[in-house]
Motif scaffolding. Sequence first.
Motif, short mmCIF file in Angstrom:
data_model
loop_
_atom_site.label_atom_id
_atom_site.label_comp_id
_atom_site.label_asym_id
_atom_site.label_seq_id
_atom_site.Cartn_x
_atom_site.Cartn_y
_atom_site.Cartn_z
N ARG A 45 -33.67 9.43 24.19
CA ARG A 45 -34.21 10.49 23.33
C ARG A 45 -35.66 10.82 23.64
NH1 ARG A 45 -31.78 8.29 17.55
NH2 ARG A 45 -29.63 9.05 17.83
N GLY A 46 -36.36 9.87 24.28
CA GLY A 46 -37.76 10.09 24.60
C GLY A 46 -38.00 10.62 26.00
N THR A 47 -36.92 10.88 26.75
CA THR A 47 -37.07 11.37 28.12
C THR A 47 -36.82 12.88 28.19
OG1 THR A 47 -34.74 11.13 28.78
CG2 THR A 47 -36.15 9.16 28.90
N ARG A 50 -32.97 14.48 28.04
CA ARG A 50 -32.13 14.51 26.85
C ARG A 50 -31.28 15.77 26.75
NH1 ARG A 50 -37.29 15.01 25.95
NH2 ARG A 50 -38.15 16.79 24.80
N TRP A 51 -31.57 16.78 27.57
CA TRP A 51 -30.75 17.99 27.61
C TRP A 51 -29.38 17.72 28.23
CZ3 TRP A 51 -29.14 19.52 32.46
CH2 TRP A 51 -29.84 18.97 33.54
N LEU A 52 -29.21 16.56 28.87
CA LEU A 52 -27.96 16.26 29.56
C LEU A 52 -26.78 16.08 28.61
CD1 LEU A 52 -29.32 13.83 32.30
CD2 LEU A 52 -28.21 16.04 32.71
N VAL A 59 -25.13 7.22 26.77
CA VAL A 59 -25.25 5.75 26.90
C VAL A 59 -23.89 5.12 27.10
CG1 VAL A 59 -25.89 3.63 25.67
CG2 VAL A 59 -27.42 5.62 25.62
N GLN A 60 -22.88 5.57 26.36
CA GLN A 60 -21.54 5.02 26.53
C GLN A 60 -20.99 5.35 27.92
OE1 GLN A 60 -19.97 2.86 24.55
NE2 GLN A 60 -21.86 2.91 23.34
N GLY A 61 -21.31 6.53 28.41
CA GLY A 61 -20.89 6.87 29.77
C GLY A 61 -21.54 5.97 30.81
N PHE A 62 -22.81 5.62 30.57
CA PHE A 62 -23.51 4.70 31.46
C PHE A 62 -22.85 3.33 31.46
CE2 PHE A 62 -26.79 1.28 31.29
CZ PHE A 62 -27.10 1.23 32.64
N PHE A 63 -22.54 2.82 30.27
CA PHE A 63 -21.88 1.52 30.20
C PHE A 63 -20.52 1.55 30.91
CE2 PHE A 63 -24.28 0.48 26.04
CZ PHE A 63 -25.25 -0.20 26.74
N ASP A 113 -37.05 24.65 29.10
CA ASP A 113 -37.41 24.70 27.68
C ASP A 113 -36.89 23.49 26.92
OD1 ASP A 113 -34.80 25.37 28.02
OD2 ASP A 113 -34.77 26.95 26.48
N VAL A 114 -37.01 22.28 27.51
CA VAL A 114 -36.59 21.07 26.81
C VAL A 114 -37.53 20.86 25.63
CG1 VAL A 114 -36.23 18.59 26.98
CG2 VAL A 114 -35.74 20.06 28.95
N PRO A 115 -37.00 20.75 24.39
CA PRO A 115 -37.87 20.61 23.22
C PRO A 115 -38.75 19.36 23.32
CG PRO A 115 -35.61 21.09 22.56
CD PRO A 115 -35.58 20.79 24.04
#
Length: 225
Positions: A45-47, A50-52, A59-63, A113-115
């Motif tokens: 959320r801090g990167t 996060r638009w991905l 995270v579940q996809g990463f695991f 335009d990532v918030p």
Amino acid sequence: MERDAFPTTMHTWIDQQLADPDRGRANINRHVMEVYAWPLTIYFRGTRDRWLGEPEEIVQGFFADRLDRPDFLTGWRASGLLLRRWLMNAFCFYLAELRRKHRRDSHADEPDDVPAVDLTDPEGEMDRAFVVTIVRQAMNAALESCADAGLAEHWRIFVLHHYSGKSYQTIAANLSITPARAAVMSRTAGRKFKGALRELLNRDGATLDGIDDEIQSLLEVTCHA
């Protein structure tokens, strides 16, 4: 740093699980997801990535992509990193893969335009989330250990004093025991809690002689939140 080193001679919980061909890997994966899912979600959320997608889904996809790879844990063991650092680094590589996939599929770069978010230190936020997670895990483990040992009242006193801020005098008066007895019972439960916390940090890769330093390091991170 030296405390990040993971000696290959240490027979850890993860070593024991890897020796179990039937359920060991599943136990490890469950532990990793229980302890590290939320910290990695906070990190994501801090990167700017996060638009991905939705944090929990990413995270579940990463695991799902990494945990069952035969060389994933052996790579960690050889790295000398704490497990949360290894997972964070691997997660960054995974996010880069998702960005490349996005460019291939949509023929477009990441949006401009990532918030903005308030997290200026995603790694520090991940450490703080990790502290909260392992404290909760350690408390649950200590509660179970105390209950199994017939020390439920000891645990109750520990929680009342350390987490509810009750004085031993107040606790003792309500339980019809002396304040000194209440303090002794609290310390007994406290040892259960500290033991559970040390075990979780050991699973993260902190050496046995470096766990106290790691606890202090994490406390400093939390205090600067």
